[in-house]
Structure formats: structure tokens, C-alpha cells
Write a protein that holds these residues in place. Structure first.
Motif, short mmCIF file in Angstrom:
data_model
loop_
_atom_site.label_atom_id
_atom_site.label_comp_id
_atom_site.label_asym_id
_atom_site.label_seq_id
_atom_site.Cartn_x
_atom_site.Cartn_y
_atom_site.Cartn_z
N PHE A 131 0.87 -1.19 0.00
CA PHE A 131 0.00 0.00 0.00
C PHE A 131 0.90 1.23 0.00
CE2 PHE A 131 -2.23 -3.51 1.91
CZ PHE A 131 -3.49 -3.47 1.32
N ASP A 132 0.91 1.95 -1.11
CA ASP A 132 1.83 3.08 -1.29
C ASP A 132 1.05 4.39 -1.35
OD1 ASP A 132 4.20 1.41 -1.57
OD2 ASP A 132 3.33 0.77 -3.48
N GLY A 133 0.61 4.85 -0.20
CA GLY A 133 -0.23 6.04 -0.16
C GLY A 133 -1.60 5.79 -0.76
N ALA A 134 -2.13 4.58 -0.58
CA ALA A 134 -3.45 4.24 -1.12
C ALA A 134 -4.55 4.96 -0.34
CB ALA A 134 -3.67 2.73 -1.04
N GLN A 135 -5.58 5.35 -1.04
CA GLN A 135 -6.68 6.07 -0.39
C GLN A 135 -7.57 5.07 0.36
OE1 GLN A 135 -9.70 8.08 -2.87
NE2 GLN A 135 -9.25 9.92 -1.67
N GLY A 136 -7.75 5.32 1.65
CA GLY A 136 -8.58 4.46 2.47
C GLY A 136 -9.61 5.24 3.26
N TYR A 137 -10.58 4.51 3.80
CA TYR A 137 -11.70 5.14 4.52
C TYR A 137 -11.88 4.43 5.86
CZ TYR A 137 -12.38 6.80 -0.20
OH TYR A 137 -12.16 7.36 -1.43
N LEU A 138 -12.02 5.21 6.90
CA LEU A 138 -12.11 4.67 8.25
C LEU A 138 -13.39 3.84 8.43
CD1 LEU A 138 -10.87 4.70 11.16
CD2 LEU A 138 -12.38 6.66 11.61
N ILE A 139 -13.23 2.68 9.02
CA ILE A 139 -14.36 1.85 9.43
C ILE A 139 -14.43 1.90 10.95
CG2 ILE A 139 -15.30 -0.49 9.53
CD1 ILE A 139 -13.99 -1.07 6.86
N GLY A 140 -15.56 2.29 11.47
CA GLY A 140 -15.68 2.42 12.92
C GLY A 140 -14.99 3.67 13.44
N GLU A 141 -14.49 3.59 14.66
CA GLU A 141 -13.84 4.74 15.28
C GLU A 141 -12.32 4.61 15.22
OE1 GLU A 141 -15.34 5.78 19.19
OE2 GLU A 141 -17.14 4.60 18.83
N LEU A 142 -11.65 5.76 15.25
CA LEU A 142 -10.19 5.76 15.30
C LEU A 142 -9.71 5.02 16.55
CD1 LEU A 142 -9.22 9.39 14.22
CD2 LEU A 142 -8.66 7.26 13.02
N ASN A 143 -8.64 4.26 16.36
CA ASN A 143 -7.98 3.52 17.44
C ASN A 143 -8.82 2.40 18.03
OD1 ASN A 143 -5.82 5.37 17.17
ND2 ASN A 143 -6.78 6.77 18.64
N LYS A 144 -9.92 2.08 17.37
CA LYS A 144 -10.75 0.96 17.81
C LYS A 144 -10.94 -0.06 16.68
CE LYS A 144 -13.12 3.53 21.45
NZ LYS A 144 -14.44 3.93 22.02
N GLY A 145 -9.94 -0.11 15.82
CA GLY A 145 -10.05 -0.96 14.64
C GLY A 145 -9.98 -2.44 14.93
N LEU A 146 -9.30 -2.81 16.01
CA LEU A 146 -9.15 -4.22 16.31
C LEU A 146 -10.50 -4.85 16.64
CD1 LEU A 146 -6.76 -6.08 16.21
CD2 LEU A 146 -6.46 -5.81 18.67
N ALA A 147 -11.33 -4.11 17.36
CA ALA A 147 -12.67 -4.61 17.68
C ALA A 147 -13.49 -4.80 16.41
CB ALA A 147 -13.37 -3.66 18.64
N CYS A 148 -13.36 -3.86 15.48
CA CYS A 148 -14.07 -3.97 14.20
C CYS A 148 -13.56 -5.16 13.40
CB CYS A 148 -13.91 -2.69 13.39
SG CYS A 148 -14.56 -1.21 14.17
N MET A 149 -12.25 -5.34 13.38
CA MET A 149 -11.68 -6.44 12.62
C MET A 149 -12.03 -7.79 13.24
SD MET A 149 -10.03 -7.42 9.96
CE MET A 149 -8.86 -6.30 9.20
N PHE A 150 -12.18 -7.82 14.56
CA PHE A 150 -12.52 -9.09 15.21
C PHE A 150 -13.91 -9.57 14.81
CE2 PHE A 150 -8.84 -9.05 18.07
CZ PHE A 150 -8.57 -10.41 18.11
N THR A 151 -14.79 -8.68 14.38
CA THR A 151 -16.06 -9.12 13.83
C THR A 151 -15.81 -10.05 12.65
OG1 THR A 151 -17.21 -7.11 14.51
CG2 THR A 151 -18.20 -8.37 12.71
N MET A 152 -14.88 -9.65 11.79
CA MET A 152 -14.53 -10.49 10.65
C MET A 152 -13.70 -11.69 11.08
SD MET A 152 -12.50 -9.42 7.16
CE MET A 152 -12.30 -10.60 5.82
N MET A 153 -12.74 -11.48 11.99
CA MET A 153 -11.86 -12.57 12.40
C MET A 153 -12.62 -13.69 13.08
SD MET A 153 -8.44 -10.58 13.71
CE MET A 153 -7.60 -12.12 14.12
N ASN A 154 -13.59 -13.36 13.91
CA ASN A 154 -14.38 -14.40 14.58
C ASN A 154 -15.22 -15.17 13.57
OD1 ASN A 154 -13.39 -14.00 17.17
ND2 ASN A 154 -14.89 -12.42 17.63
N PHE A 155 -15.75 -14.44 12.58
CA PHE A 155 -16.47 -15.10 11.48
C PHE A 155 -15.53 -16.07 10.77
CE2 PHE A 155 -17.34 -15.34 6.95
CZ PHE A 155 -18.69 -15.63 6.89
N GLU A 156 -14.32 -15.60 10.47
CA GLU A 156 -13.37 -16.43 9.74
C GLU A 156 -12.88 -17.60 10.60
OE1 GLU A 156 -12.91 -16.19 6.67
OE2 GLU A 156 -13.76 -14.22 6.28
#
Length: 594
Positions: A271-296
Motif C-alpha cells: 500500500f503506497d499512499g493508497a486512499q482508504g476510509y475509516l471503518i468504525g472509530e479511530l484507534n478501535k479498529g481491532l474490535a471492528c476487525m474481530f467481527t470479521m476474524m471471529n467469522f473467519e
């Protein structure tokens, strides 16, 4: 190699006789609008056709050819694009999706069986839609309305796929030390820069766009996992009207050459300066990702089951055809030069081990899926209980099912003898493919630590008590039935032994926390066999009460239940002894003496 046949009869038995899924769906308003028994059976039958006729036939060639890397592009194995297009045309990527954005809204009890079919047919193929479904789940739960409207519909339609970008070369399980950076832009987007490895489906030619969910940190973020944020980063930028724009500075640097799942693209992503968009709140991304990780993680458990089911089918067909030696009691086929190897006790032991563990895993997977449906669609106490049980049992689904899955692919290989070691029969592919399931999405050792340290000890035993009470309630409901005594007594003993072990380990940990780390793996397996005994007892209860008990399916189920309780549940005894043996023998030896 046997042609894969979806075990539809067993799936139907679990859904509608053991767990009464149609009753559950009708009492949960959001599900009652979407699914009933007839709809569910039709879905499973159609999915079985896709798995058997489109996916399973390309698995062998996919393994032998694999994916190909060419100047930043990844070309999938022959037949994959065509099979994926057929899968998309059937609307399957939307099966469990949010109905507000084009999903079908089907319950997890149903989608878990859909996943098993695909994984038995070919784990490599199953990974592509699985990653997309997990990313869509996380986006649907945590994303802004604008992001959901822009991306979810085309993820559900199969036009766009997705990946999960966590791991970095120096940061595997310890996500708190990731280095990928996110810098805020004036328009609300972020520039994402960094490198991720082991990214399943990070690049391929199956869809026109790939939506990456990327963990990154802002420059001023807190240290450790509390400073992680989650970003949506598309391979191609997306215009306001949903059409694709220019490339987004996302590239695949290389692909990994792996022991198994050769037709699944495992990528190094830049990722070389790729444009991204925040999911959820700043600094709380692990909780958001765990929704996917627990599914996986539950999905990876099902991968282990899927490989084991195919292994059993292969081994059973081979054992019935292969003629070697004679039965110890005398020739069973005197007109033949030898009996089939089905006459040998050790072969029957291996086949019954596989059968009992596979059917028990499918039943336990369905039970856990039921809890997820309660957690998602119920309210009040039912919802709270579903959340507790699904969280508690997720590490068991991932680790126990995959440990058993690998065991059963190796067992199937053993039934084949030398033929299982060569490529001709396809059995060795299952061993190689299943091996990764014990490693990715958090190694099984980490799952054991999650169960014992975070879930059981972390809740001071409260989460375990919820499971304990659930099983006690079942035991009390059947303990006066004479026909159930052969199952109730060993289940009750196993549950009490698990309870005693839990209390003992929690007590020991107050003086030495290493007691939990050393005993976690054994504890998880004791818990797994006990939970499996619970669902096997539930299956036995249904069979014994059925008017169709004389039919072959029910007789087979009853015999297999008895086999599990007599031959497999006792495995827990040695595991309990190991879990109780203490941490001293592990930690008293210095590093230099290894």
C-alpha cells in the motif's frame, strides 16, 4: 478418488430434528421474514449442486496448477473463473448478507452448511467468497452508511471481492506492533502506506475490484493494540456513481508458494499512499476487525471439517473396494482372492473415528451457529446467552475442529496405505490443504489461550457457567429416560470433570499464571470432547424417540453415537491428567538446555 457427495440427509436431520431450526426462525421476526424449512432445504439442495458439479471437479487441477504471478497480477487456476462466475450467477455471495444492501439475510445455521459444502469440494475455492463474506459482515456492522451503500451491494453481488490485511513480516499474532501508517486527508479519507503478508485473496482475476480491510496506525496513535484503526482500501478507486476509477496504489508484490491450498492466492500486498476510509472509530479498529476474524475463525473450523468429510468419503469407498487379507474369524468373501479391508478391526476403527468425529463436529458447528443466530436476531436474555456461548465456543470451533480435521485427513490417508501417499488418489492433497487450518486465523495454541485465559479466566468462570448450565438443563430433561442412560451418565461425568478441571486451573492460576498457558491446549480438547458429547447425546435422544428408528440412517446415527461415547469420549481422561500436571516441568528447564 470418490466423487464428493454432500451429506444432505445429515444436514436436514440436524437442522430440523435435532435443533428445530424452523421453530427458531419463526420466533425470531427478522428471520421469519427470510427463511422457512422449505426455503432452507431448497437452498441446501441447490448449493449441493454447485459444490458437487462445479467446484469439486476443479479441485485436483487447481492443486496441480495453482495460481500464477505475472508482473503484479495473479491468474487463478484453470476453471476457477468459470466456476466462480457460476457461483455468482446463483446469487451465493449474498446468502448471509444484510438484506438492506442486497443480501439474502440467511441464518448462520444455514450458511455454515453452505460453507462446509464448498470446503469439502475445495478449500482453495471456498476461501475467495469466504473472505468477502467476512469483510462484508464487518463493514455492515461497523461501517458508515455511505461506505455500506457504496461497497456492500457489489460485494454481495459478487462483482467485487474482499481481503483481510492484518499480518506484517514482523507482526503476526502481536498486532499491536504493526507499522502500516494512516495519514488523514482534508476530505476525510486517509493515505495508507505499508506492507502486509499472507493475504488470502489479496490479488486475483475473479472480480473487477478487491476491497481490502487494512489495519493501520495514525502517527499519534496510542502504542500497542489500542492504537490500531481499520480502513477500507479498494484496489481501484470508486466513483460516486459506483463505477471504477483509477488504480489506488495497491499492488501485489509476490505470492507465496505453499504446502497446500495451491489454488488460493496468498499475497504480499503493498500500500503506497493508497486512499482508504475509516471503518468504525479511530484507534478501535481491532474490535471492528474481530467481527470479521471471529467469522473467519468459525469458517476455518468448518474448513477442517470439510476436508475431513471428503477424506472419510474417499477412505470409505476405497476400503469397501480394496481386497487384502482375510478376516480373523475366517474368509467373508471365499469366492474372492481376499476380503475387503472392511473386515479388519483397525480399518473399521479408523473409519468409525472419522465418522463419529465428523458428524459430531457438524452437530457442534450447527449448535454454535444457532447461538450466533440468537446473538444476532434475538433480544434480551436469549440474545445475551447466544453472545456468551458463541464467544466462548468460537476458539473451540476453530481449534478443535481443525485439529480433528487434520487428524481425519491423515487417518483417511492411512486407510489408503501407500496409495494415500501418492498423488493419483488425491488423498494427500487433503492432508496438505487441511494443515493450514491449524495455523491461520490465529494458531490453535492461541485459540486455546483465548478460551482459557480470555474467556474462562477473564470472565472469572461466568462464561463457562453459562455452558455448564445449558448442559445440565439438557441432562435433567432426559435423565429419567431409561433408553438415554448409556449417554446421560458419561455425559454427566464428563461435564463434572470439566467443571472440576476449570475450577482447579483457575485456582492454580492465582499463584502461577503460567499454569493456564501450559494447560490451555489440553483444556480446549477436554472442553471440545465434552461439548461434542453434549450434541451427540442430543442426536441420540432424537433417534431413540423417532418412529423411523429402524431406518438405516437412524440406526447408523445411533451406532455412531455409541461408538463416540465408548471409544472417543474417553480421550478426555488422559488430557485431564496432562492439564493437571502443572507448569513446573515445562518452565524449570532453562532455554540453554533445550
Amino acid at each position: 478418488m470418490a466423487e464428493y457427495k454432500v451429506p444432505l440427509a445429515d444436514m436436514d436431520f440436524l437442522l430440523f430434528e435435532v435443533f428445530k431450526a424452523d421453530d427458531i426462525w419463526q420466533k425470531l421476526p427478522k428471520l421469519a421474514e427470510q427463511v422457512d424449512k422449505d426455503t432452507a432445504q431448497a437452498i441446501l439442495q441447490e448449493c449441493a449442486k454447485i459444490a458437487e458439479q462445479e467446484v469439486a471437479p476443479i479441485a485436483r487441477q487447481g492443486d496441480e496448477t495453482g495460481v500464477r504471478y505475472d508482473a503484479g497480477k495473479v491468474i487463478t487456476a484453470p476453471g476457477y473463473k468459470e466456476a466462480f462466475n457460476t457461483y455468482v450467477e446463483g446469487g451465493w455471495p449474498a446468502l448471509g448478507g444484510d438484506v438492506d444492501y442486497g443480501g439474502m439475510g440467511m441464518p448462520k445455521m444455514l450458511t455454515a452448511m453452505h460453507e462446509e459444502m464448498l470446503c469439502s469440494a475445495d478449500i482453495s475455492f471456498a476461501l475467495y467468497p469466504s473472505l468477502t463474506a467476512g469483510a462484508a459482515l464487518s463493514l455492515a456492522k461497523h461501517g458508515s452508511e455511505a461506505l455500506k451503500e457504496k461497497y456492500l451491494t457489489k460485494m454481495y453481488s459478487g462483482q467485487w471481492a474482499a481481503s483481510m490485511c492484518l499480518t506484517e513480516a514482523h507482526s503476526g499474532s502481536d498486532l499491536g506492533i504493526i507499522r502500516t501508517k494512516a495519514v488523514a486527508n482534508d476530505d476525510g479519507s486517509y493515505d495508507i502506506s505499508g506492507n502486509k503478508i499472507f493475504i488470502t485473496g489479496g490479488e486475483h482475476d475473479l472480480t473487477e475490484n478487491i476491497i481490502h480491510l487494512v489495519l493501520a496506525k495514525l502517527p499519534d496513535a496510542p502504542a500497542g493494540p489500542r492504537g490500531i484503526s481499520l480502513f477500507l482500501v479498494p484496489k481501484f478507486k470508486v466513483n460516486d456513481d459506483g463505477s471504477l476509477a483509477e488504480s489506488n496504489n495497491v499492488s501485489c508484490g509476490s505470492i507465496e508458494h505453499k504446502m497446500g491450498i495451491h489454488a488460493s492466492a496468498t499475497c504480499v500486498m503493498n500500500f503506497d499512499g493508497a486512499q482508504g476510509y475509516l471503518i468504525g472509530e479511530l484507534n478501535k479498529g481491532l474490535a471492528c476487525m474481530f467481527t470479521m476474524m471471529n467469522f473467519e475463525r468459525i469458517g476455518v473450523g468448518i474448513q477442517g471439517l470439510g476436508a475431513a468429510v471428503k477424506s472419510y468419503q474417499n477412505a470409505l469407498e476405497y476400503a469397501k473396494d480394496r481386497q487384502q487379507g482375510r478376516a480373523l474369524t475366517g474368509a467373508k468373501s471365499p469366492k474372492q482372492t481376499a476380503d475387503s479391508i472392511m473386515v479388519h478391526g483397525d480399518v473399521r476403527r479408523m473409519l468409525l473415528n472419522m465418522k463419529a468425529l465428523n458428524e459430531g463436529s457438524r452437530a457442534l458447528s450447527t449448535y454454535i451457529s444457532m447461538q450466533l443466530d440468537y446473538a444476532t436476531y434475538a433480544e434480551g436474555e436469549e440474545q445475551a446467552k447466544g453472545e456468551t456461548l458463541s464467544a466462548l465456543l468460537t476458539p473451540i470451533a476453530k481449534a478443535f475442529f481443525t485439529d480433528l480435521g487434520f487428524e481425519n485427513t491423515v487417518t483417511g490417508q492411512q486407510v489408503f496405505g501407500g496409495h494415500g501417499y501418492i498423488r493419483e488418489w488425491g488423498q494427500e492433497q487433503l492432508v496438505r490443504d487441511a494443515r493450514i487450518t491449524q495455523i491461520y486465523e490465529g494458531t490453535n495454541g492461541i485459540q486455546a489461550m483465548d478460551l482459557l485465559l480470555r474467556k474462562v479466566a477473564g470472565s472469572k468462570g461466568a462464561m463457562f457457567t453459562t455452558f455448564y448450565n445449558e448442559v445440565v438443563e439438557f441432562i435433567e430433561s432426559v435423565e429419567h429416560q431409561d433408553s438415554m442412560q448409556e449417554f446421560v451418565k458419561p455425559l454427566s461425568d464428563a461435564l463434572e470433570d470439566l467443571n472440576d478441571l476449570t475450577l482447579e486451573l483457575l485456582s492454580k492460576a492465582q499463584d502461577n499464571i503460567d499454569e493456564l498457558g501450559v494447560s490451555a491446549n489440553d483444556y480446549l480438547h477436554v472442553f471440545g470432547y465434552t461439548a461434542m458429547a453434549f450434541v451427540w447425546a442430543k442426536m441420540a435422544q432424537v433417534v431413540l424417540a423417532s418412529e423411523q428408528i429402524s431406518e438405516e440412517f437412524y440406526q447408523s446415527k445411533l451406532h455412531t453415537a455409541r461408538y463416540f461415547f465408548k471409544r472417543l469420549l474417553p480421550r478426555r481422561i488422559s488430557l485431564i491428567a496432562l492439564a493437571r500436571s502443572g507448569a513446573d516441568s515445562v518452565f524449570d528447564i532453562s532455554d540453554e538446555l533445550f
